[in-house]
Design a protein around this motif. Sequence first.
Motif, PDB file in Angstrom:
ATOM      1  N   ALA A   1       1.730   4.054   2.803  1.00 47.11           N
ATOM      2  CA  ALA A   1       0.451   4.576   2.992  1.00 47.11           C
ATOM      3  C   ALA A   1      -0.282   3.912   4.184  1.00 47.11           C
ATOM      4  O   ALA A   1      -0.164   2.639   4.556  1.00 47.11           O
ATOM      5  CB  ALA A   1      -0.415   4.190   1.919  1.00 47.11           C
ATOM      6  N   ASP A   2      -0.898   4.702   4.894  1.00 46.58           N
ATOM      7  CA  ASP A   2      -1.550   4.284   6.172  1.00 46.58           C
ATOM      8  C   ASP A   2      -0.799   3.634   7.362  1.00 46.58           C
ATOM      9  O   ASP A   2      -0.825   4.238   8.522  1.00 46.58           O
ATOM     10  CB  ASP A   2      -2.738   3.139   5.931  1.00 46.58           C
ATOM     11  CG  ASP A   2      -3.581   3.671   4.816  1.00 46.58           C
ATOM     12  OD1 ASP A   2      -3.951   5.038   4.734  1.00 46.58           O
ATOM     13  OD2 ASP A   2      -4.027   3.003   4.093  1.00 46.58           O
TER      14      ASP A   2
ATOM     15  N   ARG B   1      -8.618   5.949  -3.616  1.00 45.02           N
ATOM     16  CA  ARG B   1      -8.061   4.606  -3.314  1.00 45.02           C
ATOM     17  C   ARG B   1      -8.187   3.826  -4.461  1.00 45.02           C
ATOM     18  O   ARG B   1      -9.487   3.714  -5.055  1.00 45.02           O
ATOM     19  CB  ARG B   1      -8.400   3.840  -1.977  1.00 45.02           C
ATOM     20  CG  ARG B   1      -8.143   4.937  -0.848  1.00 45.02           C
ATOM     21  CD  ARG B   1      -8.861   4.378   0.568  1.00 45.02           C
ATOM     22  NE  ARG B   1      -7.685   3.150   0.882  1.00 45.02           N
ATOM     23  CZ  ARG B   1      -6.790   3.476   1.758  1.00 45.02           C
ATOM     24  NH1 ARG B   1      -6.644   4.810   2.056  1.00 45.02           N
ATOM     25  NH2 ARG B   1      -5.906   2.480   2.071  1.00 45.02           N
TER      26      ARG B   1
ATOM     27  N   THR C   1       5.984   7.588   6.782  1.00 48.54           N
ATOM     28  CA  THR C   1       4.345   6.888   6.753  1.00 48.54           C
ATOM     29  C   THR C   1       3.595   8.057   6.274  1.00 48.54           C
ATOM     30  O   THR C   1       3.681   9.236   6.982  1.00 48.54           O
ATOM     31  CB  THR C   1       4.224   6.311   8.014  1.00 48.54           C
ATOM     32  OG1 THR C   1       5.229   5.420   8.505  1.00 48.54           O
ATOM     33  CG2 THR C   1       3.040   5.550   7.763  1.00 48.54           C
ATOM     34  N   HIS C   2       2.728   7.991   5.405  1.00 50.59           N
ATOM     35  CA  HIS C   2       1.700   8.925   5.091  1.00 50.59           C
ATOM     36  C   HIS C   2       0.531   8.729   4.928  1.00 50.59           C
ATOM     37  O   HIS C   2       0.233   7.384   4.719  1.00 50.59           O
ATOM     38  CB  HIS C   2       2.112   9.112   3.418  1.00 50.59           C
ATOM     39  CG  HIS C   2       1.545  10.289   2.820  1.00 50.59           C
ATOM     40  ND1 HIS C   2       0.136  10.500   2.724  1.00 50.59           N
ATOM     41  CD2 HIS C   2       2.062  11.342   2.109  1.00 50.59           C
ATOM     42  CE1 HIS C   2      -0.129  11.899   2.223  1.00 50.59           C
ATOM     43  NE2 HIS C   2       0.800  12.617   1.822  1.00 50.59           N
TER      44      HIS C   2
ATOM     45  N   THR D   1       0.742  -1.081   0.111  1.00 50.38           N
ATOM     46  CA  THR D   1       0.108   0.011   0.106  1.00 50.38           C
ATOM     47  C   THR D   1       0.966   1.207   0.080  1.00 50.38           C
ATOM     48  O   THR D   1       1.550   1.444   1.027  1.00 50.38           O
ATOM     49  CB  THR D   1      -1.048   0.138   1.374  1.00 50.38           C
ATOM     50  OG1 THR D   1      -1.619  -1.188   1.374  1.00 50.38           O
ATOM     51  CG2 THR D   1      -1.880   0.841   1.319  1.00 50.38           C
ATOM     52  N   TYR D   2       0.693   2.032  -0.990  1.00 45.36           N
ATOM     53  CA  TYR D   2       1.467   3.278  -1.093  1.00 45.36           C
ATOM     54  C   TYR D   2       0.621   4.479  -1.449  1.00 45.36           C
ATOM     55  O   TYR D   2      -0.449   4.291  -2.100  1.00 45.36           O
ATOM     56  CB  TYR D   2       2.531   3.061  -2.162  1.00 45.36           C
ATOM     57  CG  TYR D   2       3.433   1.926  -1.977  1.00 45.36           C
ATOM     58  CD1 TYR D   2       4.640   1.874  -1.426  1.00 45.36           C
ATOM     59  CD2 TYR D   2       3.304   0.717  -2.772  1.00 45.36           C
ATOM     60  CE1 TYR D   2       5.711   1.006  -1.184  1.00 45.36           C
ATOM     61  CE2 TYR D   2       4.148  -0.427  -2.619  1.00 45.36           C
ATOM     62  CZ  TYR D   2       5.271  -0.106  -1.658  1.00 45.36           C
ATOM     63  OH  TYR D   2       6.026  -1.237  -1.961  1.00 45.36           O
ATOM     64  N   VAL D   3       0.999   5.679  -0.990  1.00 46.51           N
ATOM     65  CA  VAL D   3       0.573   6.783  -1.677  1.00 46.51           C
ATOM     66  C   VAL D   3       1.494   7.249  -2.825  1.00 46.51           C
ATOM     67  O   VAL D   3       2.902   7.420  -2.848  1.00 46.51           O
ATOM     68  CB  VAL D   3       0.596   7.932  -0.484  1.00 46.51           C
ATOM     69  CG1 VAL D   3       0.450   9.496  -1.224  1.00 46.51           C
ATOM     70  CG2 VAL D   3      -0.353   7.759   0.621  1.00 46.51           C
TER      71      VAL D   3
ATOM     72  N   VAL E   1      -4.001   6.500  -3.023  1.00 47.13           N
ATOM     73  CA  VAL E   1      -3.423   5.352  -2.291  1.00 47.13           C
ATOM     74  C   VAL E   1      -3.743   4.476  -3.577  1.00 47.13           C
ATOM     75  O   VAL E   1      -4.828   3.815  -3.749  1.00 47.13           O
ATOM     76  CB  VAL E   1      -4.211   5.208  -0.955  1.00 47.13           C
ATOM     77  CG1 VAL E   1      -3.952   4.015  -0.338  1.00 47.13           C
ATOM     78  CG2 VAL E   1      -3.899   6.286  -0.264  1.00 47.13           C
TER      79      VAL E   1
ATOM     80  N   ASN F   1       2.167  13.422   6.875  1.00 46.11           N
ATOM     81  CA  ASN F   1       3.395  12.809   5.952  1.00 46.11           C
ATOM     82  C   ASN F   1       4.303  12.870   6.938  1.00 46.11           C
ATOM     83  O   ASN F   1       4.860  14.036   6.908  1.00 46.11           O
ATOM     84  CB  ASN F   1       3.354  13.710   4.645  1.00 46.11           C
ATOM     85  CG  ASN F   1       4.453  13.308   3.875  1.00 46.11           C
ATOM     86  OD1 ASN F   1       5.106  12.243   4.010  1.00 46.11           O
ATOM     87  ND2 ASN F   1       4.691  14.161   2.735  1.00 46.11           N
TER      88      ASN F   1
ATOM     89  N   GLY G   1      -3.590   8.313   4.508  1.00 44.22           N
ATOM     90  CA  GLY G   1      -4.350   8.081   3.458  1.00 44.22           C
ATOM     91  C   GLY G   1      -5.783   8.640   3.267  1.00 44.22           C
ATOM     92  O   GLY G   1      -6.393   8.549   2.460  1.00 44.22           O
TER      93      GLY G   1
END
Length: 263
Positions: free
Chosen positions: A112-113, A248, A240-241, A75-77, A149, A211, A243
């Motif tokens: 992300a998250d 998404r 870590t960012h 899971t990424y931004v 996301v 962020n 979401g």
Amino acid sequence: MTEGDQSQTTRDGKNPTSRPKKWYQRTWTWISSGLAAAVAALLVTQGANLINKGTDTLSPPIDVSVRAVKDCPFTYVIPGDAGSTPPPPPLEAPNLVEEREKWAAQLGGVDADATRIDVTVRGKSDDPVKLEDLQIDVVGRSEPIRGFVGYSICGDVVEVRYISIDLDRNPPAIVATGDDSGTEKPVDFPYEVSSTEVESFSIFVSTSTCNCEWRARLLWTSGSRSGEVTMDDDGTPFRTHGGNNLPRFQSQGGKDPWKPEGS
């Protein structure tokens, strides 16, 4: 009497070194003695301070292994929009973790998250070391990424011992609660380790909006000694960012296009 002997005496037959010292000579002698004593005391004090500082910087009595877990779910931004972003490598890729990390890094992607790190702590001797607490330091807060996301659904439920950290609290706080399945077991401080008692657990650091760049500190005591071990990503902070407020999209990778969540 020789000429050399005559030069060492006065007319009255007394040695010149037996004369009473003048007032300024006595004063300088007293000042010199005082300075010597002060210097000696200063050296003793500085020596004690150096010993104390040396004690504070001694090697900690524990070995701490830290590994950032880059695994399912991915899971990424990701900056930009899903329509112009290529899907990630397929789940069948032979080096899936490495390929997905490379893919995300090339796009400027960020965890992300939540970020997960696995920690193993072992004492260096049979003497017990008490692990007192875990603290998180947020070392940087940046503007949110304008993007989306992107995630893949994969993996199975794994039973782990964990510490869950909420970065949205000030200061960041441990949230030691398990999920509804009951498979996760919170880690409660303090506890002890030694060369024969090893502790392993996972740290989940999560945020909804920040962020954030952060490091973790593990606080320990052993007898009269105490200290801390800093945990980071090979010398750089973890990142870590959150979401929240971002669209998404899901893709299993490869030729599977991005699909809006819930579609």
